[in-house]
Design a protein around this motif. Structure first.
Motif, PDB file in Angstrom:
ATOM      1  N   LYS A 130     -42.570 -56.512 -23.410  1.00  0.00           N
ATOM      2  CA  LYS A 130     -41.581 -56.520 -22.324  1.00  0.00           C
ATOM      3  C   LYS A 130     -40.829 -55.193 -22.334  1.00  0.00           C
ATOM      4  CE  LYS A 130     -38.040 -58.990 -19.886  1.00  0.00           C
ATOM      5  NZ  LYS A 130     -37.540 -60.297 -19.489  1.00  0.00           N
TER       6      LYS A 130
ATOM      7  N   LEU B 104     -37.985 -52.827 -20.321  1.00  0.00           N
ATOM      8  CA  LEU B 104     -36.872 -52.775 -19.375  1.00  0.00           C
ATOM      9  C   LEU B 104     -36.354 -51.341 -19.305  1.00  0.00           C
ATOM     10  CD1 LEU B 104     -34.876 -55.954 -20.467  1.00  0.00           C
ATOM     11  CD2 LEU B 104     -36.345 -55.737 -18.478  1.00  0.00           C
TER      12      LEU B 104
ATOM     13  N   ARG C 231     -41.912 -46.270  -9.435  1.00  0.00           N
ATOM     14  CA  ARG C 231     -42.030 -47.708  -9.645  1.00  0.00           C
ATOM     15  C   ARG C 231     -43.314 -47.996 -10.410  1.00  0.00           C
ATOM     16  NH1 ARG C 231     -39.975 -46.879  -4.498  1.00  0.00           N
ATOM     17  NH2 ARG C 231     -37.959 -47.850  -4.098  1.00  0.00           N
TER      18      ARG C 231
ATOM     19  N   ASN D  78     -39.703 -53.890 -15.737  1.00  0.00           N
ATOM     20  CA  ASN D  78     -38.474 -54.273 -15.032  1.00  0.00           C
ATOM     21  C   ASN D  78     -37.526 -53.076 -15.022  1.00  0.00           C
ATOM     22  OD1 ASN D  78     -38.894 -57.386 -14.844  1.00  0.00           O
ATOM     23  ND2 ASN D  78     -39.397 -56.865 -16.948  1.00  0.00           N
ATOM     24  N   GLN D  79     -37.275 -52.545 -13.830  1.00  0.00           N
ATOM     25  CA  GLN D  79     -36.480 -51.327 -13.696  1.00  0.00           C
ATOM     26  C   GLN D  79     -35.154 -51.611 -13.004  1.00  0.00           C
ATOM     27  OE1 GLN D  79     -40.279 -49.556 -11.970  1.00  0.00           O
ATOM     28  NE2 GLN D  79     -39.378 -47.712 -12.873  1.00  0.00           N
TER      29      GLN D  79
ATOM     30  N   GLN E 179     -31.905 -59.691 -22.422  1.00  0.00           N
ATOM     31  CA  GLN E 179     -33.144 -60.042 -21.706  1.00  0.00           C
ATOM     32  C   GLN E 179     -34.359 -60.085 -22.641  1.00  0.00           C
ATOM     33  OE1 GLN E 179     -33.857 -60.242 -17.989  1.00  0.00           O
ATOM     34  NE2 GLN E 179     -31.742 -60.944 -18.086  1.00  0.00           N
TER      35      GLN E 179
END
Length: 567
Positions: free
Chosen positions: A348, A350, A359, A364-365, A386
């Motif tokens: 994951k 971030l 992008r 997750n940005q 998160q």
């Protein structure tokens, strides 16, 4: 009676050259009968031969020369004897002037007799043919027929419109007509975007001066003036851009930031727009971020020794990896290359960025927004809840952000970020200056990468040259006598492929500092002088200056360019 020689067919030529098998030719001929296309196009579509192989075979078949446009010194003034419209329509480009009554023209299809007759009428000369490929033709057209003249013509058209309106710009009526694709202001902006895409510009600057509006492109880190227009068109241009970015068109006294998405030919750009009130009107800078391109890997950006160290650092279970350098040195590109390496369904990732430049799927940005107090520090605290494996912090700006990033690394996260320092050895000391305890830096910092971008000499027009005495002395300071004796100094003279600049593209030079045991002990003592001394000893021989000199010695850039980056 003398027998006539039967002309070779394209398939026969390719078989004789060992590029095609008889069974492949039979398959291609069957496909040709079904599709009605030329055999050459069918062979390329079936991946049985490349465009270049087909072009060379056609040239041999017809007894014509084959011209590789990538290596041919195309002269813009000669090419422009044919308009862009006709060049695309007839698949042709003028290559050489041969006396007063003839010229050499490269064509994709030398069997098209109607096109040859039309070309002879348009050029009013006898046309001698050479064979070129369709792909190289399109690349040459895009390079030569740039939009600079059109930009000036559209700017003058906007000026005439303003004159017709007694020099009064009615924002209300303009807002109602801006959606019209034929409006001069729309055509002007579209042409500017198209031209910027063609020359791979990173920024477009609209700068109102007392007597002119300057439009400048930043190409390979250097600004170049594209057009100077009447300053009266500035308000119309700014209003149109503000509407595109959904900004307040009535606010001219305060800076504004916005975002625009533009499609130009096959390219899609996310554009960051920034306005700034100046003495003669609002200055606008557009940062062009090309989307949908192939993401570059660490190995594509760095030499093998640096890529190995970078990969080792980012694959550690936890810690901090910092990329340093001034604005525009490619730090974000390097960080995204690291994310590309780490991006995996089981990881994951971030990010907290200002702004989100590219992008990426699976990541997750978060966009930082200081106006609503969505700061790096605030986002970081929330991101830790998160449950991420990897965190990217766009920039460590202050003590609070640095402290949270270090604590995140101490609790089992890999943290990637940037910091504004001049080189890698100065980075640990900079963290100490920001108030981060030495023992925390020692236990979390894995590596520091410092980088700069050097313009690369154009491969098509580079030629040997002799550096000045000052340049030679600078090189001698960083290189051995043996290395200097093997030097191959090269400099681009300027050609159509590099837009007359002598440079085409940029390449990074790097220094990578891995945190060793002696450095860890010095950090634990918070001994700034020892930290810097040990760090410089550790990267000796592989500094930014050494990387720049190596490029100059190999002829990949000029000594003058190397000197501007590595002092």
């Amino acid at each position: 009676m003398q027998a006539t020689t039967k002309p070779l067919t394209l398939g026969t030529v390719l078989i004789e050259q060992g590029l095609l098998r008889p069974d492949q030719l039979a398959q291609a001929l069957a496909e040709q009968r079904n599709s009605g296309q030329l055999l050459g196009k069918v062979l390329v579509a079936l991946d049985m031969a490349s465009e270049e192989q087909v072009g060379q075979a056609i040239a041999r078949q017809l007894g014509l020369p084959f011209v590789d446009l990538r290596r041919f010194d195309v002269l813009p003034d000669v090419v422009r004897q044919l308009s862009e419209q006709h060049a695309r329509r007839f698949g042709a480009v003028v290559l050489e002037q041969r006396g007063d009554d003839a010229c050499l023209v490269g064509v994709v299809d030398p069997t098209d007799l109607r096109a040859q007759d039309a070309l002879a009428q348009l050029l009013r000369r006898h046309v001698e043919l050479a064979v070129i490929t369709h792909e190289q033709l399109l690349a040459t057209i895009d390079r030569i027929y740039r939009k600079t003249e059109q930009i000036g013509a559209f700017a003058r058209e906007v000026e005439r419109e303003i004159d017709d309106q007694d020099r009064v710009i009615d924002l209300t009526s303009m807002g109602g007509t801006l959606s019209d694709d034929e409006a001069p202001i729309v055509k002007l902006l579209q042409t500017i975007f198209d031209d910027a895409a063609r020359v791979n510009a990173s920024d477009i600057h609209f700068e109102p001066q007392e007597h002119a509006l300057l439009v400048r492109f930043r190409i390979d880190g250097v600004l170049h003036v594209q057009v100077q227009a009447d300053p009266r068109i500035t308000p119309a241009l700014i209003v149109r851009l503000k509407l595109m970015a959904q900004l307040d068109i009535a606010e001219r006294r305060l800076p504004q930031d916005g975002r625009i998405t533009v499609k130009s030919a096959d390219s899609r750009f996310d554009i960051r727009m920034s306005t700034m009130p100046t003495q003669y009107g609002e200055s606008v800078v557009l940062r062009l971020l090309r989307q949908g391109g192939t993401r570059r890997r660490i190995e594509d950006l760095m030499p093998p020794w640096a890529a190995e160290r970078m990969n080792r650092a980012i694959r550690a279970p936890h810690g901090i990896v910092l990329v340093t350098g001034p604005t525009g040195s490619g730090k974000t590109t390097t960080l995204y290359a690291a994310l590309e390496t780490l991006n995996d369904p089981g990881v994951k990732i971030l990010t907290a960025e200002d702004p989100v430049e590219y992008r990426m799927a699976g990541i997750n940005q978060v966009q930082i927004n200081d106006k609503i107090e969505l700061t790096f520090a605030r986002v970081l605290r929330s991101l830790l809840r998160q449950d991420p494996d990897v965190l990217l912090v766009g920039e460590i700006r202050d003590n609070e952000t640095a402290d949270i990033a270090v604590r995140a690394a101490m609790t089992g996260h890999m943290v990637l970020s940037t910091l504004h320092t001049n080189d890698a050895p100065g980075t640990p000391a900079r963290l100490l200056d920001m108030g981060v305890p030495g023992y925390m830096i020692a236990s979390t910092l894995r590596a520091v990468v410092a980088q700069r971008l050097l313009r690369v000499s154009c491969a098509y027009c580079a030629e040997p040259y002799e550096p000045t005495p000052n340049e030679r002395a600078w090189v001698a300071h960083h290189a051995s006598a043996h290395e200097l004796s093997l030097a191959s100094f090269r400099k681009g003279r300027g050609c159509s492929r590099c837009n007359g600049l002598g440079f085409n593209g940029r390449r990074g030079v790097h220094e990578v500092l891995e945190i060793s045991l002696p450095l860890t002990e010095a950090l634990q003592r918070a001994d700034v002088q020892s930290v810097e001394r040990l760090a410089r000893e550790q990267i000796a021989g592989r500094t930014l200056a050494h990387g720049a000199v190596a490029m100059a010695l190999e002829g990949r850039t000029t000594v003058a360019e190397a000197m501007t980056i590595a002092h």
